[in-house]
Design an enzyme around this catalytic site. Structure first.
Site, PDB file in Angstrom:
ATOM      1  N   TYR A 264      -8.855   1.197  -8.157  1.00  0.00           N
ATOM      2  CA  TYR A 264      -9.225   2.474  -7.557  1.00  0.00           C
ATOM      3  C   TYR A 264     -10.698   2.821  -7.788  1.00  0.00           C
ATOM      4  O   TYR A 264     -11.295   3.549  -7.005  1.00  0.00           O
ATOM      5  CB  TYR A 264      -8.364   3.604  -8.136  1.00  0.00           C
ATOM      6  CG  TYR A 264      -6.925   3.599  -7.653  1.00  0.00           C
ATOM      7  CD1 TYR A 264      -6.398   2.515  -6.956  1.00  0.00           C
ATOM      8  CD2 TYR A 264      -6.099   4.671  -7.904  1.00  0.00           C
ATOM      9  CE1 TYR A 264      -5.097   2.505  -6.525  1.00  0.00           C
ATOM     10  CE2 TYR A 264      -4.774   4.675  -7.472  1.00  0.00           C
ATOM     11  CZ  TYR A 264      -4.283   3.588  -6.783  1.00  0.00           C
ATOM     12  OH  TYR A 264      -2.988   3.584  -6.348  1.00  0.00           O
TER      13      TYR A 264
ATOM     14  N   LYS B 167       0.996  -7.979 -13.812  1.00  0.00           N
ATOM     15  CA  LYS B 167       1.237  -9.031 -12.820  1.00  0.00           C
ATOM     16  C   LYS B 167       0.501 -10.280 -13.282  1.00  0.00           C
ATOM     17  O   LYS B 167      -0.312 -10.864 -12.576  1.00  0.00           O
ATOM     18  CB  LYS B 167       0.779  -8.576 -11.432  1.00  0.00           C
ATOM     19  CG  LYS B 167       1.206  -9.482 -10.285  1.00  0.00           C
ATOM     20  CD  LYS B 167       2.699  -9.595 -10.117  1.00  0.00           C
ATOM     21  CE  LYS B 167       3.040 -10.461  -8.902  1.00  0.00           C
ATOM     22  NZ  LYS B 167       4.484 -10.764  -8.822  1.00  0.00           N
TER      23      LYS B 167
ATOM     24  N   ASP C 144       6.784  -6.337 -10.025  1.00  0.00           N
ATOM     25  CA  ASP C 144       7.850  -6.393  -9.036  1.00  0.00           C
ATOM     26  C   ASP C 144       9.221  -6.348  -9.712  1.00  0.00           C
ATOM     27  O   ASP C 144      10.150  -5.685  -9.228  1.00  0.00           O
ATOM     28  CB  ASP C 144       7.716  -7.622  -8.143  1.00  0.00           C
ATOM     29  CG  ASP C 144       7.371  -8.890  -8.909  1.00  0.00           C
ATOM     30  OD1 ASP C 144       7.038  -8.808 -10.106  1.00  0.00           O
ATOM     31  OD2 ASP C 144       7.442  -9.973  -8.303  1.00  0.00           O
TER      32      ASP C 144
ATOM     33  N   ASP D 180       0.662   4.178 -10.269  1.00  0.00           N
ATOM     34  CA  ASP D 180       0.753   5.079  -9.130  1.00  0.00           C
ATOM     35  C   ASP D 180       2.064   4.851  -8.377  1.00  0.00           C
ATOM     36  O   ASP D 180       2.786   5.794  -8.026  1.00  0.00           O
ATOM     37  CB  ASP D 180      -0.438   4.841  -8.204  1.00  0.00           C
ATOM     38  CG  ASP D 180      -0.603   5.931  -7.157  1.00  0.00           C
ATOM     39  OD1 ASP D 180       0.182   6.893  -7.158  1.00  0.00           O
ATOM     40  OD2 ASP D 180      -1.527   5.811  -6.337  1.00  0.00           O
TER      41      ASP D 180
ATOM     42  N   ASP E 270       6.052   7.169  -8.817  1.00  0.00           N
ATOM     43  CA  ASP E 270       6.716   7.804  -7.672  1.00  0.00           C
ATOM     44  C   ASP E 270       8.150   7.309  -7.538  1.00  0.00           C
ATOM     45  O   ASP E 270       9.057   8.081  -7.214  1.00  0.00           O
ATOM     46  CB  ASP E 270       5.929   7.519  -6.391  1.00  0.00           C
ATOM     47  CG  ASP E 270       4.755   8.458  -6.209  1.00  0.00           C
ATOM     48  OD1 ASP E 270       4.507   9.265  -7.109  1.00  0.00           O
ATOM     49  OD2 ASP E 270       4.089   8.387  -5.172  1.00  0.00           O
TER      50      ASP E 270
END
Length: 259
Positions: free
Chosen positions: A144, A189, A222, A246, A250
């Site tokens: 970001y 990851k 994942d 992020d 959610d």
């Protein structure tokens, strides 16, 4: 002895923000009145509201007022009305600027399923009942905030993390886990990304040296997304980098039936 004056800046912003911050203001004013506290409240524009009034997501005046405040309470930034603005002028730019300049690197996002909301979740009650997860999201690094480039045919977003950035967020998460059930899950990851391999190596070394009593689980992002749906109650504190956090927060919020 008189209470110390605390300056609190309210930034209602956009969407549901003004409604939420109005209720927060009522609480703070009640505390001033009934508890003899000394909160000095002020309110300014940010995000789309500031764009409409001032042509910028946040003015210099409001930015420096944020730096000088003891606390900043932010409602929300952005909405469909401003979606077509170029990235540098979007309402969210104000949010990113405040996060970076105020050094708000540790974003604490709880997902608690209150018994009154069990039936609001899309998952079975026996899966989400008693859910109490704290996700610690690194908030000022990663993709970001990395350098961004674009031409007619390609674009790139640079993802960078330093060991210092990783260590400070892992210490926050580990400290929280130490005061809860001593279970910590780190999400990365590392099978694909070099930043994640640094994240994993740094995390493992720090936890072994400073928090050897924690029960540590490491998941690829994942897999973490899948396990949050299949066995959410087995998680306590989770920690991850900016973009993964992020997305996962959610997902976790909807386990509880409410964002």
């Amino acid at each position: 002895m008189a209470n110390k004056t605390r300056k609190i800046l309210l930034l209602p912003g956009d969407g549901i923000g003004p409604e939420v911050v109005a209720e927060v203001r009522r609480i703070l004013e009640w505390m001033n009145k009934t508890k003899s506290l000394d909160f000095v409240l002020s309110q300014e524009l940010i995000g789309g509201a500031s764009i409409d009034a001032n042509k910028v997501p946040i003015t210099d005046e409001v930015f420096y007022k944020s730096l000088e405040s003891d606390a900043v309470i932010l409602g929300a930034c952005g909405g469909p009305k401003w979606d077509n603005l170029e990235f540098s002028k979007k309402p969210e730019r104000a949010l990113l600027k405040l996060r970076k300049e105020l050094k708000l690197f540790a974003n604490l996002r709880p997902a608690i399923c209150f018994k009154q909301l069990v039936d609001s979740s899309t998952l079975k009650p026996e899966i989400v009942s008693g859910l109490d997860i704290m996700i610690v999201r690194e908030l000022t690094g990663g993709i970001y905030f990395g350098e961004k480039k674009r031409n007619d045919n390609s674009a790139s977003d640079l993802c960078i993390y330093t060991t210092e950035e990783i260590e400070r967020i892992i210490r926050v998460a580990a400290h929280l886990a130490s005061g809860r059930t001593k279970k910590l899950c780190s999400v990365d990851k590392a099978n694909v990304l070099e930043t994640s391999r640094l994240w994993r190596d740094t995390t493992n070394k720090l936890l072994q040296n400073e928090y050897p009593d924690l029960e540590v689980e490491t998941l690829l992002v994942d897999a973490a997304a899948m396990h949050l749906l299949s066995r959410p109650s087995e998680f306590d504190v989770m920690v991850t980098e900016n973009m993964f956090g992020d997305i996962l927060t959610d997902e976790a919020s909807m386990l509880t039936g409410s964002l």
